[in-house]
Design an enzyme around this catalytic site. Structure first.
Site, PDB file in Angstrom:
ATOM      1  N   ASP A 200      -5.263  -3.596  -1.988  1.00  0.00           N
ATOM      2  CA  ASP A 200      -6.900  -3.928  -1.965  1.00  0.00           C
ATOM      3  C   ASP A 200      -7.008  -4.228  -3.634  1.00  0.00           C
ATOM      4  OD1 ASP A 200      -5.786  -1.448  -2.280  1.00  0.00           O
ATOM      5  OD2 ASP A 200      -7.077  -0.293  -1.787  1.00  0.00           O
TER       6      ASP A 200
ATOM      7  N   LYS B 249       0.903  -1.259   0.034  1.00  0.00           N
ATOM      8  CA  LYS B 249      -0.033   0.132   0.013  1.00  0.00           C
ATOM      9  C   LYS B 249       0.732   1.020  -0.145  1.00  0.00           C
ATOM     10  CE  LYS B 249      -4.239   1.403   0.456  1.00  0.00           C
ATOM     11  NZ  LYS B 249      -5.412   1.039  -0.528  1.00  0.00           N
TER      12      LYS B 249
END
Ligand code: NAD
Length: 361
Positions: A225, A192
């Site tokens: 994600d 991320k």
């Protein structure tokens, strides 16, 4: 020459799973000197120590072990055997292949991925400060005083997420080496980095650098994600996936779900000193002694162990036999039947018998 291997049955359903696995490993024709050692809740009740020194010494000596699951009772005061093992032996790489075998009910039949999870740092480093503690308050003031710092909201608990160059480099290398040794074509690094520039960003930067040393293997990265989204929509596009600790933990369970459940998900914890092979699942204590649970995950961990020992033919033959028994769908445990109360389901030991028969066929 026989391989010296530390053999830890564990507790709960561990001993029956380990016994089934020992039988199929021996049926491959590879010779083993099993150095049987204890760990877990039964050993704790016997000796007051869930992880005796002799067990650790044996793994250090042999450099390789296979282990049934061990229970970590909540609030018992004893530390998880698995955490101790990882710490004591610096088992920094957790390798979890997730392959959907034909005959298993899954919505993701194309899945054939290998998750390589960093085991020692990230939010699991255990650096935590309780809300309103003196340390948390001092840390809050310290961070506020730093350039680029900010005021942490009051009554906050704080967990620190360290990601190092050393830790990132060795886990990404482990992923590429696994890909190379097992004929895999691509490594995807998940992160991320768009939000956590200095921890996940560093992981990505190091991964890109390491990838340059493996020009024959494709490299790409994905934001975590997006990776989760794509894994369930296009699993066939993924191969080896390398992740920092927390994302690796979550995606491992996602992978286990995608291939039909915990009973099928094997694992290896690899370090500089030793390698330990064990299923992803726990000790399933409610089934203890019932000869019901599925030994596939531990047997496939045994397949990983055979490959680690360069016993490739034995590994291929055991994996093929397990796959064939699952595909036929007759002599399989309850979790692989269309309904959980299917009376034709066989027990742990009979499943092992079917795999041995298949190998000898
Ligand atoms: P679990 O994995 O033991 O069991 C959860 C459920 O999954 C079981 O009730 C069962 O329905 C199913 N299941 C698990 N393994 C199966 C198998 N081989 N075949 C068929 N079904 C299976 O998880 P839990 O109940 O959360 O944990 C029990 C204990 O195991 C806890 O003390 C936990 O700390 C420990 N644990 C140990 C390890 C390890 O030793 N590596 C890993 C995870 C959890």
């Amino acid at each position: 020459m026989a391989h010296d291997v530390t053999f830890i049955p564990g507790d709960g359903t561990g001993p029956e799973l380990a016994e089934a696995t020992r039988r199929v490993l021996e049926a491959t024709g590879v010779a083993f000197n099993w150095d049987r050692r204890e760990a877990g809740v039964d050993e704790y009740e016997r000796s007051g120590n869930p992880f005796p020194d002799e067990t650790l010494d044996s793994i250090r000596r042999n450099g390789i072990g296979i282990k049934g699951p061990t229970t970590t009772p909540v609030g018992s005061g004893f530390r998880s055997v698995n955490v101790l093992l990882r710490k004591e032996l610096d088992l920094y790489a957790c390798i979890r292949p997730c392959k959907a075998y034909e005959g298993v009910r899954t919505r993701f039949p194309e899945t054939d991925i290998v998750i390589v999870r960093e085991n020692t740092e990230d939010l699991y480093a255990g650096i935590e400060f309780e809300k309103d503690s003196d340390e948390a308050l001092r840390l809050t003031d310290f961070i506020e005083g730093l350039e680029g710092g900010a005021r942490i909201r009051e009554h906050s608990g704080i967990s620190i997420k360290p990601i190092s160059v050393f830790g990132s480099e060795r886990i990404v290398r482990a992923a590429f080496d696994y890909a190379k040794e097992n004929g895999r074509g691509k490594v995807t690094a998940a992160h991320k980095a768009n939000i956590m520039k200095y921890s996940d960003g560093l992981f990505l930067e190091v991964a890109r650098k390491v990838a340059e040393d493996y020009p024959e293997i494709e490299f790409e990265d994905r934001i975590i994600d997006n990776l989760c989204n794509q894994l369930v929509s296009r699993p066939e596009e993924y191969d080896v996936i390398v992740l920092p600790n927390l994302y690796g933990d979550i995606v491992s369970d996602l992978g286990a779900g995608m291939i039909g459940g915990l009973g099928l998900a094997p694992g290896a914890n690899i370090g500089t000193e030793a390698a330990m092979f064990e299923a992803t699942h726990g000790s399933a204590p409610k089934y203890k002694g019932l000869n019901r649970v599925n030994p596939t995950a531990l047997m496939l961990s045994g397949v990983l162990m055979l490959r680690h020992l360069h016993e490739r033919d034995a590994a291929d033959s055991l994996e093929a036999a397990i796959a064939s028994v699952i595909k036929q769908g007759e002599k399989v445990t309850y979790d692989l039947k269309p309904t959980r109360d299917d009376p034709t389901a066989v027990g742990t030991s009979e499943f092992a018998g079917a795999v041995i028969e298949e190998m000898n066929a």
